[in-house]
Design an enzyme around this catalytic site. Structure first.
Site, short mmCIF file in Angstrom:
data_model
loop_
_atom_site.label_atom_id
_atom_site.label_comp_id
_atom_site.label_asym_id
_atom_site.label_seq_id
_atom_site.Cartn_x
_atom_site.Cartn_y
_atom_site.Cartn_z
N ASP A 1 0.76 -1.25 0.00
CA ASP A 1 0.00 0.00 0.00
C ASP A 1 0.80 1.31 0.00
O ASP A 1 1.14 1.84 -1.04
CB ASP A 1 -0.98 0.01 1.18
CG ASP A 1 -2.04 -1.09 1.04
OD1 ASP A 1 -1.74 -2.10 0.39
OD2 ASP A 1 -3.14 -0.93 1.57
N GLU B 1 -3.26 -7.94 13.01
CA GLU B 1 -2.88 -7.66 11.63
C GLU B 1 -1.41 -7.28 11.53
O GLU B 1 -0.68 -7.70 10.64
CB GLU B 1 -3.75 -6.51 11.09
CG GLU B 1 -3.52 -6.18 9.62
CD GLU B 1 -4.43 -5.06 9.14
OE1 GLU B 1 -5.07 -4.39 10.00
OE2 GLU B 1 -4.51 -4.84 7.93
#
Ligand SMILES: *[C@@H]1O[C@H](CO)[C@@H](O)[C@H](O)[C@H]1NC(C)=O
Ligand SMILES: *[C@@H]1O[C@H](CO)[C@@H](O)[C@H](O)[C@H]1NC(C)=O
Length: 820
Positions: A554, A789
């Site tokens: 990202d 995460e």
């Protein structure tokens, strides 16, 4: 031959000659003109037709499947072909839900509600949701095939959901689920009243018929029928509690599988059957549709004082010689047997006991694996896709996807690059599950060799994705990580003579080739043998550094000014890996793989790699592009000639990026995961001095070393921990991610066992990094109840969404030291 041809033509000409020179020149001329006009018109029409045909062809291409045999036969998941995996907990987005691996399977699942609530409407748990604030939930044991045991900790009671499958008949057999609820504290004089609600809902086909007790409130059983299940019966044999409890039910019509909770809420009514209580009870209101109306959603509700438990049995009509009912003590005994088998298999595969881990650490590793395997879902539907030739998004073909998911609460659907990492673990537990998953993914390839990277199939999956992320564009890549588990699975097949192995390799080969060709043509840089992630935004001015979503990383900083001339080191390394695997498969099948071999040699050649990607100045591997570090987010300045009293409109505007120094072509100044790629994918030669340099930079706290694992971006990098826009917090700009740390350990394991001058250095790093990761992920799990995460690089705390038992579950392989 030549002359004969000529002569024939001459004859033709001479024969025509008289009329050409003609008796009636006028008429001849006009008919000629007519002929020419007609011919022209026909040509134009044909051209227009061809043009539209071609346009249509271009528009259709994006949604046309690859022209190659599919990996899976059409009915490969149905019970006559694969009864063992037909039923499963394939609804990972629910706290507990069952469905089959057929397109429009009936779905079953659990909702519950705490009757002590003072909230209105009462909070009902159904889909995994971080907003529910559950202290902990997840599978403790799950083998992916036969059984699972899950613990769900709510605020003041704990649910256990166990299920066991039993083969028999022609439709995938039976299963029983047991849900038990225990209060956290048994304070005398206080009661805990909870409702468990178990439902079945149809997805467009089938029949449901409830058998209601004489008293009129209890569903004793449900008779059902569906195409793929035939006749079936769902019963609720036992709900035991020491105190009075109450039964109720709901029979209604839901408008879609994504609306079950809404339908249930509509059917709830408030009742006061016990006047001593301060608050009323919430009970389901029975039949909501007329006698002759269609019921597609049925819910059984039992309300009781804790502790209590209920059982649900699913019995297939075609299973006629069932020994005894799978309930009570039969269930207990079988559950215990499955649980023991699981423990044995776990130790056999991962050997954590013999490595000296504690019981509690081993339970943690079992939970990590079980959540990875137990969160595997089955989805069906079309993606929405778009190419430059489509004005509007179009529907991909209806496809089935059997896949792991990154997070049950936040990302309960398939993600292409996550899935490669997932299957590193799954393949070690059950290679058949992995092959099935990878085959499903590869069958999603279109005729261009492209696979959409986020799979949002079916209404339930769709309900959780904001509109802007739904459409998948066919220019966009994602790292081809499926190569990683394939490499391991295929290693044993390459020299095997088994028919099934040869079949798998032959099916996978043309698909991998098409996939490779797609990257090798669409994701290339302007210089030969350079690669570029397409799809970066070069026109916006909001982002501090335009994101590269396609790379999977990202907001990891790349060239500040995206251009066609940039090229990316991580993609080059992925391509090196992919070409090598394809060359190996070709060799094993006795096919021509020379081009792949040549490409692989070229992409792994350290001299060429260094020429293109080694920055002498920074002494690190880097991306190349038009770049400056001198960027800043600022609020736009008000215009100079503002009237008195006039509000400057810009003050409400988002900050924009100011570029304070002219960008230059060159190596991008950032140190982090991307700089490590030639090491991560084992492309740097063990003898290369560059390896020494990378190893020392890895260990430097100024860069990426922390006590909890390697951080994604070095503290020395300007972009470290910076917001990308005012509203876009750092993601891959410092946090510790487990997939990349796993690759790092795998690489260190390789370099510590390869002869070379830096063996010892690699070994030291390996030991330290592995301990740091295991200790922190385990500690956070103990403290918070979850695997996360990613992890904070300063404190080690879990961050992002939870539970995240996708690639973070690789901690099991890290404990087991399995890297091949
Ligand atoms: C009922 O109460 C007894 C004694 O208090 C206890 O041992 C038993 O486990 C309870 N049964 C259930 C189903 O909770
Ligand atoms: C990849 O692309 C390059 C450049 O076009 C070409 O030379 C090479 O042969 C291709 N590799 C394969 C395996 O097709």
């Amino acid at each position: 031959m030549m002359t004969k041809e000529l002569r024939r033509r001459n004859v033709k000409i001479s024969r025509n000659a008289p009329s050409l020179l003609g008796v009636k020149p006028e008429k001849q001329k006009s008919s000629m003109t007519k002929y020419v006009i007609t011919a022209a018109a026909v040509t134009v029409v044909m051209l227009i037709f061809a043009y539209f045909r071609y346009q249509m062809f271009l528009r259709e291409r994006v949604k046309t499947p690859l022209y190659a045999p599919t990996m899976l036969a059409k009915d490969s998941t149905l019970p006559n072909k694969e009864p063992g995996r037909f039923w499963g907990s394939y609804r990972p987005h629910t706290y507990f839900g069952m469905r089959t691996r057929s397109p429009s399977s009936p779905v079953m699942g659990l909702m519950w509600l705490n009757q002590q609530t003072r909230q209105m409407p009462p909070p009902i748990r159904h889909w995994c949701d971080q907003g529910d604030g559950l202290p902990k939930y997840g599978w403790l044991k799950h083998d992916g095939v036969k059984f699972g045991t899950q613990e769900i900790v709510d605020t003041d009671f704990t649910l256990t959901t166990d299920f066991i499958k039993r083969p028999g008949g022609n439709h995938g057999g039976d299963w029983t689920a047991r849900i038990s609820a225990q209060p956290h504290q048994n304070v005398p004089g206080t009661i805990k009243l909870v409702s468990l609600m178990f439902y079945v809902a149809l997805d467009g086909q089938g029949l449901l018929e409830p058998i209601i007790s004489k008293t009129g409130n209890r569903i004793n059983s449900i008779n059902g029928y569906s195409e793929e299940l035939g006749n079936f019966k769902l019963s609720f044999p036992k709900s035991s509690s020491n105190t009075t409890y109450r039964h109720s039910y709901l029979a209604t019509q839901a408008s879609g599988l994504d609306k079950l909770k809404d339908s249930l809420m509509n059917g709830i009514r408030v009742e006061a059957w016990d006047r001593s209580r301060q608050t009323p009870y919430y009970v389901l209101g029975g039949r909501q549709v007329p006698r002759d109306g269609v019921v597609n959603f049925l819910t059984y509700q039992v309300t009781a004082e804790l502790p209590f438990e209920m059982e649900v049995t699913f019995e297939s009509g075609s299973f006629v010689d069932r020994p005894e009912k799978l309930t009570g003590e039969v269930f207990d005994a079988l559950l215990q047997q499955h649980s023991l088998n699981f423990d044995e298999k776990f130790e056999d595969k991962f050997q954590l006991k013999s490595k000296g881990f504690s019981e509690s650490q081993i339970d943690f590793a079992k939970a990590a694996l079980s959540n990875m395997v137990g969160s595997v879902g089955y989805f069906y539907g079309p993606s929405l896709v778009q190419s430059v030739h489509n004005a509007e998004p179009v529907r991909y073909w209806n496809a089935a996807l059997y896949t792991g998911v990154p997070s049950r609460s936040f990302f309960p659907r398939g993600f292409l690059w996550d899935e490669g990492f997932h299957n590193l673990l799954i393949s070690k537990w059950d290679a058949e599950i992995s092959k099935d998953i990878l085959s499903h993914w590869l069958d999603l390839m279109n005729t261009e060799g492209w696979i959409p990277r986020e799979q949002i199939l079916g209404v339930e999956a769709r309900a959780r994705v904001p509109d802007e992320f739904v459409v998948q564009k066919n220019e966009n890549a994602n790292p081809p990580t499926l190569i990683l588990p394939l490499q391991r699975l295929i290693k044993d097949m390459l020299h095997s003579n088994k028919e099934s192995d040869k079949k798998f390799l032959s099916a996978v080969f043309p698909r991998l080739k098409a996939w490779f060709q797609w990257y090798n043509t669409t994701q290339v840089g302007s210089k030969p043998f350079t690669y570029r992630w397409k799809g970066r935004d070069s026109t916006g001015n909001r982002e501090l550094n335009p994101k590269t979503l396609t790379s999977g990383l990202d907001d990891y900083p790349r060239a500040s000014h995206p251009t066609d001339d940039e090229y990316h080191i991580d993609l080059r390394c992925w391509m090196a890996l992919a070409s090598g695997l394809i060359a190996d498969i070709a060799e094993s099948l006795g096919l021509d793989g020379r081009e792949y071999k040549a490409t692989h040699q070229l992409l792994t050649n350290n001299g060429l790699l260094d020429q293109l990607h080694w920055s002498d100045k920074k002494q690190q591997y880097s991306d190349y592009g038009l770049h400056t570090d001198k960027v800043r987010l600022e609020r736009p300045k008000p215009p100079p000639n503002l009237q008195p009293g006039q509000r400057p409109p810009q003050m409400n505007m988002d900050k924009i990026r100011m570029v304070l120094a002219e960008p230059q072509k060159g190596f991008v100044n950032a140190f982090g995961y991307v700089s490590l790629f030639p090491l991560l994918l084992k492309i740097v030669e063990p003898s290369s001095p560059k390896l020494m340099r990378i190893l020392s930079d890895m260990r430097s706290e100024k860069h990426i070393w922390t006590d909890y694992g390697l951080r994604s971006l070095g503290q020395s990098t300007v972009m470290y921990n910076r917001y990308n826009t005012e509203h876009d917090p750092p993601y891959w700009r410092g946090a510790i991610w487990i997939n990349m740390n796993y690759l790092a350990l795998s690489a260190l394991d390789y370099y510590k066992s390869s002869p070379g001058p830096y063996k010892q250095q690699a070994e030291d790093l390996y030991t330290e990094l592995r301990n740091n990761l295991i200790n922190n992920i385990y500690k956070q799990y103990q403290q918070t109840g979850y695997i996360w995460e990613n992890y904070n690089d300063k404190t080690g705390e879990g961050k992002g969404c939870h539970p995240f038992t996708g690639w973070s579950a690789l901690v099991t392989l890290i404990m087991a030291e399995i890297y091949e």
